[in-house]
Structures are given as structure tokens and as C-alpha cells.
Write an enzyme that holds these catalytic residues in place. Structure first.
Site, PDB file in Angstrom:
ATOM      1  N   HIS A   1      -3.389   2.199  -5.513  1.00  0.00           N
ATOM      2  CA  HIS A   1      -3.823   1.006  -5.066  1.00  0.00           C
ATOM      3  C   HIS A   1      -4.265   0.227  -6.502  1.00  0.00           C
ATOM      4  O   HIS A   1      -4.392  -1.023  -6.288  1.00  0.00           O
ATOM      5  CB  HIS A   1      -5.131   1.361  -4.580  1.00  0.00           C
TER       6      HIS A   1
ATOM      7  N   HIS B   1      -4.462  -9.625   3.683  1.00  0.00           N
ATOM      8  CA  HIS B   1      -5.760  -9.349   4.119  1.00  0.00           C
ATOM      9  C   HIS B   1      -5.930 -10.049   5.441  1.00  0.00           C
ATOM     10  O   HIS B   1      -5.905 -11.267   5.547  1.00  0.00           O
ATOM     11  CB  HIS B   1      -6.810  -9.729   3.065  1.00  0.00           C
TER      12      HIS B   1
ATOM     13  N   LYS C   1      -1.231  -1.801   8.328  1.00  0.00           N
ATOM     14  CA  LYS C   1      -2.473  -1.353   9.050  1.00  0.00           C
ATOM     15  C   LYS C   1      -2.392  -1.803  10.435  1.00  0.00           C
ATOM     16  O   LYS C   1      -2.122  -3.060  10.733  1.00  0.00           O
ATOM     17  CB  LYS C   1      -4.032  -1.590   8.626  1.00  0.00           C
TER      18      LYS C   1
ATOM     19  N   ARG D   1      -1.575  -2.680  -6.782  1.00  0.00           N
ATOM     20  CA  ARG D   1      -2.125  -3.735  -5.910  1.00  0.00           C
ATOM     21  C   ARG D   1      -3.327  -4.374  -6.626  1.00  0.00           C
ATOM     22  O   ARG D   1      -3.237  -5.948  -6.504  1.00  0.00           O
ATOM     23  CB  ARG D   1      -2.705  -3.344  -4.545  1.00  0.00           C
TER      24      ARG D   1
ATOM     25  N   TYR E   1     -12.000 -10.222  -5.823  1.00  0.00           N
ATOM     26  CA  TYR E   1     -11.391 -10.565  -6.986  1.00  0.00           C
ATOM     27  C   TYR E   1     -11.816 -11.661  -7.652  1.00  0.00           C
ATOM     28  O   TYR E   1     -11.693 -12.157  -8.925  1.00  0.00           O
ATOM     29  CB  TYR E   1      -9.642 -10.881  -6.766  1.00  0.00           C
TER      30      TYR E   1
ATOM     31  N   ARG F   1       0.849  -1.141   0.010  1.00  0.00           N
ATOM     32  CA  ARG F   1      -0.039  -0.147   0.028  1.00  0.00           C
ATOM     33  C   ARG F   1       0.827   1.250  -0.071  1.00  0.00           C
ATOM     34  O   ARG F   1       1.882   1.054   0.417  1.00  0.00           O
ATOM     35  CB  ARG F   1      -1.066  -0.138   1.328  1.00  0.00           C
TER      36      ARG F   1
END
Length: 412
Positions: free
Chosen positions: A357, A383, A286, A360, A392, A262
Site C-alpha cells: 500500500h 475509491h 473489492k 498506492r 491526502y 492493491r
């Protein structure tokens, strides 16, 4: 240190005169440390010399220097139509330098002593210390909470125990009108965090977080924006690796395209995160999460080339720094997206989504086309929830074609 920029003794003597003369050498050292070129430093030191003479004419000393005095000096320069590159930035750089050195006092910080201001500060500490949120995320939530408290209590005391489900529903519905989906999502997220915080403090007897209505949002309604592999390669190769800025951007784009980092993770990457012996790098993601990813051969070669030949000498430990003085870390994730947008322009690409993004999503889409499983994609993209990777599945057109039923009456 002035002699790094000037060799003429008359110029040096003139610059060292006036109220600011005693601090010119230390300021010149700062300019040199931040990587300013000789000519640029000369322009900036002449500006500080002009400021020193101006103070002397007004019978003012260095202790009289503040934002207001700088504003007055800038007005005089404007009247005289004197223009020096980055004038305001240089003057405030000097002001900060004198304050850090203890020559001038630090400016008084205005503290909001209202009940809402105090609540804001406590909530911010909770988000950082207990929830582990980034400063950027915290700064997004605080204005929304201030708005909510202002709408509910106005300028009066914060009677938090009186908050009811009806208050929450009414204000959320006002934010979730057609065309305001993103704002609605933001206020809902912020309110849930805030009500959990109030419950922990004992201000609420009921769990209002569960009463916050959901904003209308169809998570899987669209397709992730991506580029095919050949366009991603064209984008990366658009960097001029014969120049330092091109070496930086090439390494940065490879991290986005090959490892799916990211933008914020690119900015946070530090020199000690690169483990050359193990061929791994640590990614600060994150929620203070840290993951170790393999340093692919082309990624490692690009990083090594940038660090050896393209990265300017500076004190920051961040891997990626500005290409122009003052040399410091990129500072914000939006800078990474700007680098991606400029690379898209150079490559002659104009996709509907042009932020960081995009690469990504492109990595995940390409992995799916190469028969990678959803679990493998989620592991590479780090994730937390498998449901995050579900989007996806919609780009696996071959698998979807097998599931699709023929249209009634169509020839099979």
C-alpha cells in the site's frame, strides 16, 4: 514420463517396482508440468521410490497410504538422518496426486455440526453470495462471530431472539480496551454484518446493527506514508531485469506505482484481463467490482517482457506466478508486500511503512503535488466514497500553508 528425468534403464526399472511403481510415470508428469528442474525431479522421484520400498517391506499397498503412514515414514528418515529437500511437501504432493486420480479416497472433512458451526456456514454463504466479500475477508470475520456467540451462549442453544443491546455493548467494550483498536474495529464490523444477516433471516425483531457502538478511531489523525517520486523510481529500478524473477517484480512494482493497484488486485490479475489492442487492463477490486484502467506505455512494455521472456509455462491463468517450481499463482496478497519489502531493502530505503500500500499512497501524494484534484485522485485509486480520498488533503502542505493563520506575536 520418467525418462524425462532418468535415462538409466536400471534406475527406471527400480523406480517402477514396488506398490507405487505403477504411478511413478504419472507423478513424474506432474513434476514436469509444474516446472521442476531435472535434478530436483530426480531427488523427488528417488524419495518416492524409497517410500515405495518401505511400503513393500511392511507388506503394505498403495491403498494403505495416508497422512499417518507418511508421518511414520518421515520419522524413519529422521532416525536414519536422511535429508531430501522439501521432503514433507513432496510426499504430500504425491498423496494429493493419488487422491485426485481416484487411486486413494479423499480425506473425510470434519464438519462442525454444533449450532455455532452451522450458523458460521450460513453466515459465510451470506457474505460471499449476498455481500460479494472475498474469501480472505470472510475468514477474518468468522472467528469473531464464533467468539461472540460462544461468549453469549456458551455450549447451549443459540437463542438469537434473546440477543439484546446490553449483550452487544458489554462484549464490544471488552474488545475495545486501550491498545486493541484494530481488534475493536474488526469486531464492530463483523457484528454489524452478522446482525444484518440475522435480521434478514427473521431471527431479530430489532435492528441490533444500529446498536453496535463505534470503536474509537480517528480516521484522519495521521499522514499517509509515502515515498517521493525519485525514491519510487529507485525502488522500481532495483529489480534485475536480466533475470525472470526481476522481470516479474519490475512489472508488478510498476502496476503498484503507476496505477495504484492493491496487492489483492495484483494477485487476481488474469491473462484475459490484459486488452492489448485497447491498451487497457481490467482490475478485479473489492466487492467483485471491475474497473478498466489504461495500460501505460512503460507498464505495458514491462508486462510484455515478463510474459514473453520471464513467465514460466504453466496452466494457471493468473498473470504473476511463482519464480520457482511448482509454478502456480502467487496465492496471497502478503506475497506482493514481501516483494515490495525486498525491493526496498535492495534500494537502501527504510520507510516506516513497507507494504504494497506504500506505493498506492505514494502515487496519490505525487498526483496531489502535481496539482491533481481530489476527484481525479479518487478516480485513479477507484475509491467508492469521496471521503476516502480526504486523507491526502493533509499532505498538500502548500494549500494548508495558505489557510494557516499566523501565530499571535509572530513576525509576518
Amino acid at each position: 514420463m520418467l525418462d524425462r528425468f532418468y535415462s538409466d534403464r536400471r534406475v527406471l526399472q527400480r523406480l517402477r517396482g514396488g506398490p507405487l511403481g505403477s504411478y511413478m510415470d504419472s507423478f513424474a508428469a506432474l513434476l514436469f508440468e509444474q516446472g521442476f528442474a531435472r535434478e530436483t525431479g530426480q531427488h523427488q522421484l528417488r524419495l518416492i521410490g524409497a517410500l515405495s520400498l518401505w511400503l513393500e517391506r511392511l507388506a503394505l499397498g498403495v491403498e494403505d497410504l495416508d497422512e499417518q503412514r507418511i508421518g511414520e515414514f518421515l520419522q524413519q528418515l529422521a532416525q536414519q538422518r536422511v535429508w531430501i529437500r522439501h521432503t514433507r511437501a513432496v510426499l504430500f504432493l504425491l498423496l494429493g496426486h493419488l487422491r485426485v486420480a481416484g487411486i486413494l479416497p479423499m480425506p473425510a472433512v470434519e464438519v462442525d455440526d454444533t449450532p455455532i458451526g452451522e450458523m458460521e456456514r450460513e453466515f459465510a454463504r451470506y457474505l460471499v453470495e449476498q455481500r460479494g466479500l472475498s474469501p480472505t475477508t470472510v475468514q477474518r470475520q468468522l472467528p469473531l462471530i464464533r467468539w461472540f456467540l460462544g461468549e453469549r451462549f456458551g455450549a447451549g442453544p443459540l437463542l438469537l431472539s434473546e440477543l439484546a443491546v446490553a449483550d452487544v455493548t458489554r462484549l464490544v467494550l471488552r474488545c475495545c480496551r486501550p491498545g486493541t483498536t484494530r481488534r475493536g474495529e474488526a469486531i464492530v464490523t463483523a457484528l454489524r454484518s452478522f446482525f444484518r444477516f440475522l435480521r434478514l433471516r427473521g431471527d431479530l425483531a430489532v435492528d441490533l446493527a444500529a446498536a453496535v457502538p463505534r470503536a474509537a478511531y480517528w480516521r484522519l489523525s495521521g499522514l499517509p506514508k509515502s515515498l517521493p517520486a525519485e525514491q519510487v523510481q529507485r525502488l522500481v529500478e532495483s529489480c534485475d531485469r536480466g533475470r525472470p524473477v526481476g522481470q516479474r517484480n519490475y512489472a508488478l512494482l510498476l502496476l503498484l506505482a503507476r496505477l495504484g493497484l492493491r496487492a489483492g488486485e495484483i494477485v487476481a490479475l488474469r491473462l484475459e484481463d490484459l486488452d492489448w489492442q485497447a491498451a487497457e487492463l481490467t482490475v478485479r477490486g473489492k466487492g467483485r467490482r471491475q474497473d478498466r484502467l489504461p495500460m501505460l506505455e512503460d507498464v505495458g512494455a514491462a508486462l510484455a517482457a515478463y510474459l514473453h521472456h520471464g513467465r514460466p509455462r504453466c496452466s494457471t491463468r493468473q498473470v504473476f506466478v511463482r519464480s520457482r517450481a511448482p509454478y502456480r499463482e502467487l496465492g496471497h496478497a502478503s506475497t506482493v508486500s514481501t516483494i515490495v519489502r525486498r525491493a526496498l531493502q535492495r534500494a537502501g530505503l527504510n520507510p516506516p511503512s513497507q507494504g504494497a500500500h506504500l506505493l498506492r499512497h505514494s502515487l496519490a501524494t505525487e498526483m496531489l503535488r502535481r496539482q491533481a484534484s481530489m476527484g481525479e485522485i479518487g478516480e485513479i485509486l477507484r475509491h467508492r466514497q469521496p471521503s476516502t480520498t480526504e486523507i491526502y488533503a493533509k499532505v498538500d502542505f502548500e494549500a494548508l500553508r495558505d489557510l494557516a493563520q499566523p501565530w499571535p506575536g509572530a513576525h509576518v
